[in-house]
Design a protein around this motif. Structure first.
Motif, PDB file in Angstrom:
ATOM      1  N   LYS A 134       0.827  -1.204   0.000  1.00 58.40           N
ATOM      2  CA  LYS A 134       0.000   0.000   0.000  1.00 58.40           C
ATOM      3  C   LYS A 134       0.864   1.258   0.000  1.00 58.40           C
ATOM      4  CE  LYS A 134      -3.624   2.500   2.471  1.00 58.40           C
ATOM      5  NZ  LYS A 134      -4.578   2.501   3.611  1.00 58.40           N
ATOM      6  N   ASP A 135       1.838   1.327   0.888  1.00 58.57           N
ATOM      7  CA  ASP A 135       2.691   2.510   0.957  1.00 58.57           C
ATOM      8  C   ASP A 135       3.439   2.728  -0.351  1.00 58.57           C
ATOM      9  OD1 ASP A 135       1.861   2.950   3.537  1.00 58.57           O
ATOM     10  OD2 ASP A 135       3.658   2.109   4.475  1.00 58.57           O
ATOM     11  N   PHE A 136       3.889   1.646  -0.962  1.00 65.36           N
ATOM     12  CA  PHE A 136       4.629   1.746  -2.219  1.00 65.36           C
ATOM     13  C   PHE A 136       3.752   2.314  -3.327  1.00 65.36           C
ATOM     14  CE2 PHE A 136       5.839  -0.244  -6.272  1.00 65.36           C
ATOM     15  CZ  PHE A 136       7.138   0.215  -6.398  1.00 65.36           C
ATOM     16  N   ILE A 137       2.543   1.765  -3.463  1.00 66.57           N
ATOM     17  CA  ILE A 137       1.646   2.224  -4.532  1.00 66.57           C
ATOM     18  C   ILE A 137       1.193   3.652  -4.293  1.00 66.57           C
ATOM     19  CG2 ILE A 137      -0.605   1.859  -5.617  1.00 66.57           C
ATOM     20  CD1 ILE A 137       1.595  -0.085  -6.504  1.00 66.57           C
ATOM     21  N   VAL A 138       0.868   3.987  -3.062  1.00 66.91           N
ATOM     22  CA  VAL A 138       0.435   5.353  -2.762  1.00 66.91           C
ATOM     23  C   VAL A 138       1.546   6.342  -3.082  1.00 66.91           C
ATOM     24  CG1 VAL A 138      -0.230   6.942  -0.920  1.00 66.91           C
ATOM     25  CG2 VAL A 138      -1.282   4.672  -1.055  1.00 66.91           C
ATOM     26  N   GLU A 139       2.787   5.966  -2.762  1.00 67.03           N
ATOM     27  CA  GLU A 139       3.913   6.862  -3.059  1.00 67.03           C
ATOM     28  C   GLU A 139       4.130   7.018  -4.557  1.00 67.03           C
ATOM     29  OE1 GLU A 139       8.784   7.010  -2.684  1.00 67.03           O
ATOM     30  OE2 GLU A 139       7.657   5.564  -1.466  1.00 67.03           O
ATOM     31  N   LYS A 140       4.034   5.907  -5.303  1.00 61.84           N
ATOM     32  CA  LYS A 140       4.341   5.949  -6.728  1.00 61.84           C
ATOM     33  C   LYS A 140       3.176   6.426  -7.588  1.00 61.84           C
ATOM     34  CE  LYS A 140       8.518   4.290  -6.328  1.00 61.84           C
ATOM     35  NZ  LYS A 140       9.704   5.122  -6.641  1.00 61.84           N
ATOM     36  N   CYS A 141       1.956   6.080  -7.168  1.00 60.96           N
ATOM     37  CA  CYS A 141       0.813   6.337  -8.050  1.00 60.96           C
ATOM     38  C   CYS A 141      -0.319   7.127  -7.404  1.00 60.96           C
ATOM     39  CB  CYS A 141       0.242   5.012  -8.552  1.00 60.96           C
ATOM     40  SG  CYS A 141       1.409   4.008  -9.480  1.00 60.96           S
ATOM     41  N   GLY A 142      -0.327   7.231  -6.076  1.00 62.40           N
ATOM     42  CA  GLY A 142      -1.397   7.959  -5.410  1.00 62.40           C
ATOM     43  C   GLY A 142      -2.446   7.036  -4.819  1.00 62.40           C
ATOM     44  N   ILE A 143      -3.227   7.586  -3.894  1.00 63.78           N
ATOM     45  CA  ILE A 143      -4.211   6.793  -3.159  1.00 63.78           C
ATOM     46  C   ILE A 143      -5.335   6.286  -4.050  1.00 63.78           C
ATOM     47  CG2 ILE A 143      -5.546   8.827  -2.452  1.00 63.78           C
ATOM     48  CD1 ILE A 143      -4.887   5.612  -0.370  1.00 63.78           C
ATOM     49  N   SER A 144      -5.737   7.072  -5.069  1.00 62.67           N
ATOM     50  CA  SER A 144      -6.861   6.636  -5.908  1.00 62.67           C
ATOM     51  C   SER A 144      -6.486   5.410  -6.732  1.00 62.67           C
ATOM     52  CB  SER A 144      -7.316   7.774  -6.818  1.00 62.67           C
ATOM     53  OG  SER A 144      -6.270   8.181  -7.679  1.00 62.67           O
ATOM     54  N   VAL A 145      -5.233   5.334  -7.205  1.00 61.04           N
ATOM     55  CA  VAL A 145      -4.797   4.148  -7.943  1.00 61.04           C
ATOM     56  C   VAL A 145      -4.782   2.935  -7.024  1.00 61.04           C
ATOM     57  CG1 VAL A 145      -2.860   3.081  -9.180  1.00 61.04           C
ATOM     58  CG2 VAL A 145      -3.452   5.469  -9.612  1.00 61.04           C
ATOM     59  N   TYR A 146      -4.333   3.147  -5.788  1.00 60.11           N
ATOM     60  CA  TYR A 146      -4.327   2.032  -4.845  1.00 60.11           C
ATOM     61  C   TYR A 146      -5.748   1.535  -4.582  1.00 60.11           C
ATOM     62  CZ  TYR A 146      -4.148  -0.659  -0.586  1.00 60.11           C
ATOM     63  OH  TYR A 146      -4.317  -1.658   0.330  1.00 60.11           O
ATOM     64  N   GLU A 147      -6.650   2.432  -4.238  1.00 59.27           N
ATOM     65  CA  GLU A 147      -8.002   2.018  -3.844  1.00 59.27           C
ATOM     66  C   GLU A 147      -8.804   1.470  -5.018  1.00 59.27           C
ATOM     67  OE1 GLU A 147      -8.706   5.034  -0.053  1.00 59.27           O
ATOM     68  OE2 GLU A 147      -9.625   5.493  -1.988  1.00 59.27           O
ATOM     69  N   SER A 148      -8.631   2.040  -6.201  1.00 55.68           N
ATOM     70  CA  SER A 148      -9.451   1.627  -7.335  1.00 55.68           C
ATOM     71  C   SER A 148      -8.884   0.436  -8.091  1.00 55.68           C
ATOM     72  CB  SER A 148      -9.621   2.799  -8.321  1.00 55.68           C
ATOM     73  OG  SER A 148     -10.338   3.849  -7.727  1.00 55.68           O
ATOM     74  N   PHE A 149      -7.569   0.254  -8.033  1.00 52.12           N
ATOM     75  CA  PHE A 149      -6.964  -0.781  -8.865  1.00 52.12           C
ATOM     76  C   PHE A 149      -6.269  -1.878  -8.065  1.00 52.12           C
ATOM     77  CE2 PHE A 149      -4.115  -2.650 -11.994  1.00 52.12           C
ATOM     78  CZ  PHE A 149      -4.919  -2.703 -13.120  1.00 52.12           C
ATOM     79  N   PHE A 150      -5.445  -1.508  -7.092  1.00 47.28           N
ATOM     80  CA  PHE A 150      -4.620  -2.508  -6.413  1.00 47.28           C
ATOM     81  C   PHE A 150      -5.261  -3.113  -5.174  1.00 47.28           C
ATOM     82  CE2 PHE A 150      -1.362  -0.370  -8.947  1.00 47.28           C
ATOM     83  CZ  PHE A 150      -0.743  -1.478  -9.502  1.00 47.28           C
TER      84      PHE A 150
END
Length: 409
Positions: free
Chosen positions: A134-150
């Protein structure tokens, strides 16, 4: 030399195959069939895996084993499509156009996701072991990419403990699945299912003189001056492929606190297709399962004379009470499936299906030998940071090599 292998899954069978001409082998498997999580059951005109499986183009040890068994000609490469179930609607996400149309990511988010995918093979997974996905994706792509995709992906694989999973696992998964074509990802499957692999391997071992005891779990092991006793029988060496905590419970050495999770996988035979042609459908909406796998949107349904889907759920400890009813009721309601459209269904549960690659997991990976006992399985280094059939085969082969080296076989 007498060797006992605890566990008749792919690691145990692969180790036995490597040792078959060098010693007397006994394989103990608690289930009534070999294969472990790769076991299969009858369905329609053939067999279907109890837990969904496919392989990848880089699984060279799997292909070598299949060639040795004479079934490499049965391997096919099929297209696997993907999608997300969001707000009671299915969104296909296989082609670039479908991804562009997905309404839960902005254009900027999609660009970030594309860049991450393109760069996925360049990351050093060792440097990501202590970082959460989660921390990695939020840092690289943002919270919306994490919640909607990952997050749906993490939820489908790890359930409530998804927040503990390391970025090493996630980036490895992205990398292995980044070689996509316009029509989707190419995945491997045997024409007659993976039952052909486990059955051929089991029969080959029996023909070589190996003893395969199904329905016979290792219940007690004792270290002696001359080797080990397993269920009261003496062996010169023991190779365990089971969850290390279970091994400790029956008298084995303490390996370490390797976190494991259980899998509950419901297989359903249907009169019609229900996932709009999609093979792998991640559930973003809350449901008692994290993914719906449309098996016959991947493998031709004519082979079974029916459509087959899996409902995949993961848990820690013991499965939730009433899970079977909750899964079939939710599926029937959500996908508008009448009960007379369901030919059959069954729920397979493995309370120790595999390790969870939490932050810092690499430090927990055991060596192939501990206190005169050999180890191989999904917890082994070849399965890090993404467990697979390939990794299990390699782990079994490596452990067998250690036995051969130590005893000069």
């Amino acid at each position: 030399m007498d060797i006992c292998i605890i566990g008749g899954g792919l690691s145990g069978l692969s180790a036995a195959y490597a040792l078959r001409d060098k010693s007397n082998i006994t394989v103990l498997e608690k289930k009534n069939k070999t294969g472990g999580c790769l076991s299969s059951s009858k369905a329609g005109k053939g067999y279907i895996e109890d837990f969904y499986h496919h392989c990848f183009s880089g699984d060279t040890n799997l292909f070598e084993l299949a060639e040795s068994l004479g079934i490499i000609g049965e391997l096919e490469w099929l297209s696997g499509s993907t999608g997300y179930y969001v707000n009671n609607k299915i969104y296909p996400l296989t082609t670039p156009l479908e991804i562009l149309k997905y309404p839960y990511l902005s254009v900027k988010d999609k660009i970030k996701l594309g860049i991450l995918t393109l760069h996925s093979k360049k990351y050093d997974v060792n440097g990501l072991d202590d970082i959460s996905a989660k921390d990695f994706i939020v840092e690289k792509c943002g919270i919306s990419v994490y919640e909607s995709f990952f997050e749906p992906l993490l939820n489908s694989k790890f359930g409530d403990i998804r927040g503990s999973v390391s970025a090493a696992w996630l980036i490895s998964r992205i990398a292995i699945r980044s070689d996509r074509k316009i029509s989707g990802e190419k995945l491997g499957y045997f024409r007659n299912g993976y039952n052909s692999l486990t059955e051929k391997l089991t029969q080959k071992l029996k023909d070589s003189g190996c003893i395969i005891e199904t329905g016979n779990a290792a219940e007690k092991i004792i270290h002696t001056d001359s080797g080990w006793e397993v269920n009261g029988t003496h062996y010169d060496a023991v190779l365990s492929t089971i969850n290390p905590s279970y091994l400790e419970d029956i008298g084995g050495p303490k390996i370490g606190d390797i976190p494991y999770q259980g899998a509950a996988c419901m297989t359903i035979g249907l009169k019609r297709e229900v996932t709009e042609g999609i093979y792998w459908l991640n559930m973003k909406d809350k449901a008692p399962y994290g993914a719906v796998i449309g098996h016959t949107n991947f493998v031709p349904q004519e082979r079974y004379n029916e459509h087959i889907v899996y409902l995949a759920s993961y848990f820690t400890g013991i499965p939730p009470e009433g899970l079977e009813k909750a899964m079939i009721d939710d599926f029937s309601s959500r996908f508008k499936v009448r009960r007379d459209e369901i030919n059959w269904y069954r729920l397979n549960i493995d309370e120790s299906a595999g390790p969870v690659y939490v932050k810092g997991y690499k430090k927990l990976i055991p060596e192939y030998e501990k206190d005169d006992l050999f180890l191989a399985g999904m917890f082994s280094l070849p399965n890090y940071p993404e467990r697979s059939m390939e990794g299990s085969i390699v782990a079994g082969k490596h452990a067998a090599s250690e036995i051969i080296r130590k005893y000069n076989l």
